[in-house]
Motif scaffolding. Structure first.
Motif, short mmCIF file in Angstrom:
data_model
loop_
_atom_site.label_atom_id
_atom_site.label_comp_id
_atom_site.label_asym_id
_atom_site.label_seq_id
_atom_site.Cartn_x
_atom_site.Cartn_y
_atom_site.Cartn_z
N GLY A 1 17.59 -12.64 50.02
CA GLY A 1 17.20 -13.52 49.00
C GLY A 1 18.24 -14.54 48.68
O GLY A 1 19.59 -14.47 49.57
N HIS A 2 18.20 -15.73 48.23
CA HIS A 2 19.25 -16.77 48.08
C HIS A 2 20.23 -16.60 47.19
O HIS A 2 19.97 -15.61 46.22
N ARG A 3 21.33 -17.25 47.18
CA ARG A 3 22.45 -16.99 46.19
C ARG A 3 22.75 -18.25 45.47
O ARG A 3 22.99 -18.17 44.12
N THR A 4 22.33 -19.45 45.89
CA THR A 4 22.51 -20.51 45.22
C THR A 4 21.30 -21.19 45.01
O THR A 4 21.19 -22.26 44.11
N ALA B 1 22.14 -11.41 51.96
CA ALA B 1 22.17 -12.98 51.51
C ALA B 1 23.19 -13.56 52.21
O ALA B 1 23.90 -12.94 52.81
N CYS B 2 23.29 -14.73 52.27
CA CYS B 2 24.52 -15.80 52.72
C CYS B 2 25.73 -15.37 52.14
O CYS B 2 25.58 -15.32 50.90
N THR B 3 26.70 -15.46 52.62
CA THR B 3 28.25 -15.53 52.10
C THR B 3 29.11 -16.33 52.75
O THR B 3 28.89 -16.74 54.19
N ALA C 1 31.88 -14.43 48.59
CA ALA C 1 31.55 -15.45 47.62
C ALA C 1 30.28 -16.45 48.19
O ALA C 1 30.27 -16.28 49.35
N PRO C 2 29.46 -16.74 47.21
CA PRO C 2 28.55 -17.72 47.80
C PRO C 2 29.13 -18.97 48.29
O PRO C 2 30.35 -19.51 47.71
N THR C 3 28.84 -19.74 49.21
CA THR C 3 27.79 -19.13 50.36
C THR C 3 27.98 -20.00 51.50
O THR C 3 28.13 -21.18 51.51
N SER C 4 27.69 -19.32 52.59
CA SER C 4 27.58 -20.41 53.97
C SER C 4 26.73 -19.68 54.80
O SER C 4 26.19 -18.45 54.76
N LEU C 5 25.92 -20.45 55.44
CA LEU C 5 24.87 -20.31 56.27
C LEU C 5 25.12 -19.52 57.60
O LEU C 5 24.17 -18.87 58.14
N GLU C 6 26.19 -19.25 57.82
CA GLU C 6 26.66 -18.62 59.13
C GLU C 6 26.91 -17.23 58.90
O GLU C 6 27.09 -16.66 60.02
#
Length: 616
Positions: free
Chosen positions: A511-514, A575-577, A592-597
């Protein structure tokens, strides 16, 4: 449960309201008695009176030619007295119908009651002894306007009659199959003798499918002396099945040597398979062979299994098999819960017992079993508790699919620890005892069956956890075959190819975080002691307890490898972080939110599951 009886000969004029019902039931429509007796179906109301011992009153069975005792349809309008807007009284004992007198000393009646719903809402009928209060049971349920539903019942007589309660407007038809009369302490004839179920006919293996108006002979001479039948047995208890039905119609069972009656035993629709128990009078053909005929109105394969018979005048004198009628006693209703459990899941078995005061002689129970809120097509099987090996091979109730309500009478042996019901595909079960045949219970010789875990179920799921729920905004559904449209819509994606809830393996959810409401925004706050709950579409919830947190790259192989580090059933929320992305303002907080990598993966292990279906 049978469908309404059919007749091709319908006399008299009809008003518009009763046109359809008269066509399907007929002036002499009859649904034959089954397996010695049937009980009232407790599917509505506040529940029957508490189970308690009742004084034994031994009775023998007297089969009668089918007699229509009551028909409230305006075109026929006979055989009843209206006691109130809801109660119809039908006199049974001592009446003469079509030149046949019903024994005046009848103590209980076996009859088919047909209800034609004249109300736009769900409706039911309840048959009970005249002079007693309605106990909250029902004999059949009618789900919609103009529904025509039939069921076989055994009812003690009060002053020779029965009362039939209709919750809302309906028409009622009563066809008498036979009665019980008081017996001596021992008798020769009129006693029920149970035998091991055996198939005596299957037209699928003996030639072509019987066509329109075909008459199929069921010769029982091969059963005499083989433990299936005595030479002068008066009637045989069967299970009749119509399979691969060619067209809407009916099957009629009648003795050798008798003309085809204006009755039906089993009504069917095109392409369906349907079964019913029946207690069939045995006739003799011109060569003295015992048996009966089956008229197939519109074509179907015919299967016949026998499970018992009624003794004739040459039988040995005994008390075994004499019938003791009881006021209906509720033995089990899983909709109300039983010792902390609710419905049966697929492959489950539930035990129940007869009242303590009759355990020593109630070796064969006469029950009405109702399956309700079914979870899928399948069957329920009633057996003496702890006597079977493996899964049952015979059925007591057959259901077509999910959310069915199907009732059927059941005659079952009882063990010294009671009875049990097995469900192949799941659902609720109700058991009402209306009597028993005198015999000794069999010995329980097997261990208590072990219920398997509920089967795995595919999405959708709904998830919640203490920290994440604050950000869900109601977007907690876990679903979807393709990830992007699911998560961009604010929901959670079940990672394709990972396990299903209840499967015992690893489950991955992304799922998304932001973005899209950020349902996993606070994913990093989950830690030791926290739980995440997954609810399913069939009303169960699985609780998972925090186990570990891991950081990976965005590479799918790394992500999935991280979800599989623990054995058993696990749930990984992904999720992304920030990870090692120095360009993010919250670096060096990797979680923490968030990086696509990079990805945060929080994994939980299965703790327990609960059944969330509401009790009634």
């Amino acid at each position: 449960m049978t469908q309404p009886a059919a007749s091709s000969e319908i006399d008299g004029s009809r008003d518009e309201e009763s046109e359809a019902a008269a066509t399907t039931i007929g002036r002499r429509g009859f649904i034959a008695a089954g397996a010695a007796a049937a009980a009232t179906t407790a599917i509505v109301g506040s529940g029957s009176r508490p189970a308690q011992a009742q004084a034994a009153s031994y009775n023998k069975y007297v089969p009668l030619n089918p007699l229509r005792m009551c028909d409230t349809r305006p075109s026929f309008n006979f055989g009843y007295t209206s006691r109130s807007g809801k109660i119809t009284r039908v006199q049974i004992a001592g009446r003469t119908v079509d030149g046949v007198q019903v024994p005046a000393n009848a103590t209980a009646a076996v009859f088919t009651v047909v209800g034609i719903n004249r109300s736009p809402q769900r409706n039911y009928l309840a048959a009970y002894p005249t002079g007693t209060a309605w106990s909250g049971t029902s004999s059949l349920n009618m789900p919609f306007l103009n529904a025509i539903v039939a069921n076989l019942v055994t009812v003690k007589l009060g002053n020779g009659s029965v009362d039939i309660l209709s919750d809302s407007p309906s028409d009622i038809v009563v066809d008498l199959a036979g009665v019980y009369i008081a017996s001596e302490a021992t008798e020769k004839e009129g006693r029920f003798q149970q035998v091991s179920p055996r198939r005596v006919l299957d037209t699928r293996t003996t030639g072509g499918k019987p066509g329109q108006d075909a008459v199929v002979r069921v010769d029982l001479s091969g059963q005499v002396g083989s433990g299936g039948l005595e030479a002068d047995a008066a009637a045989v208890s069967i299970n009749l099945t119509a399979a691969q039905v060619t067209g809407n119609g009916y099957l009629t069972v009648y003795p050798f040597g008798e003309p085809v009656p204006k009755t039906s035993t089993l009504n069917v629709r095109r392409n369906e398979n349907r079964a019913i128990g029946a207690l069939v009078k045995i006739g003799r053909d011109e060569r003295g062979r015992p048996g009966f005929n089956v008229l197939v109105k519109n074509g179907a394969h015919v299967l016949v299994d026998i499970d018992g018979f009624i003794t004739g005048p040459s039988a040995n004198r005994s008390s075994g098999g004499l019938f003791v009628p009881l006021d209906p006693v509720r033995l089990m209703d899983t909709r109300r819960g039983q010792r902390g459990k609710k419905r049966l899941w697929p492959g489950w078995t539930r035990a129940f017992d007869v009242p303590a005061g009759i355990r020593g002689e109630a070796g064969t129970a006469v029950l009405n079993m109702t399956a309700a809120r079914t979870m899928g097509g399948g069957f329920f099987s009633v057996n003496a508790a702890q006597t079977r090996s493996g899964s049952p091979t015979t059925s007591s109730i057959n259901v077509a699919g999910a959310n069915d309500t199907v009732a059927n009478h059941v005659v079952s042996q009882v063990s010294d620890v009671g009875l049990e019901v097995y469900s192949s595909n799941g659902g609720d079960v109700l058991a009402d005892l209306v009597g028993y045949f005198k015999s000794s219970p069999v010995r329980a010789s097997r261990p208590i069956p072990i219920d398997p875990p509920p089967p795995a179920i595919a999405p959708p799921y709904w998830t919640r956890s203490p920290s994440i729920s604050r950000m869900n905004g109601g977007r907690n559904a876990v679903t979807g075959r393709f990830s992007t449209p699911v998560v961009d819509g604010g929901n959670l994606w079940h990672w394709t190819g990972t396990g299903y809830v209840g499967q015992g393996t690893y489950i991955a959810v992304f799922g998304h975080r932001t973005d899209a409401g950020g349902p996993f925004y606070y994913l990093d706050q989950l830690g030791p002691g926290d739980q995440t709950f997954m609810s399913t579409s069939d009303q169960r919830t699985y609780a998972y307890t925090y186990n570990r947190r891991e950081l990976t790259s965005k590479d799918d192989r790394q992500i999935l490898a991280a979800t599989q580090r623990i054995g058993g059933e696990t749930l990984s929320l992904i999720a992304c972080t920030v990870g090692f992305d120095r360009s993010k303002s919250r670096y060096p907080d990797q979680w923490a939110p968030t990086s696509l990598e990079y990805r945060i993966i929080v994994t939980f292990t299965l703790d327990y599951w609960t059944d969330d279906i509401p009790l009634v």
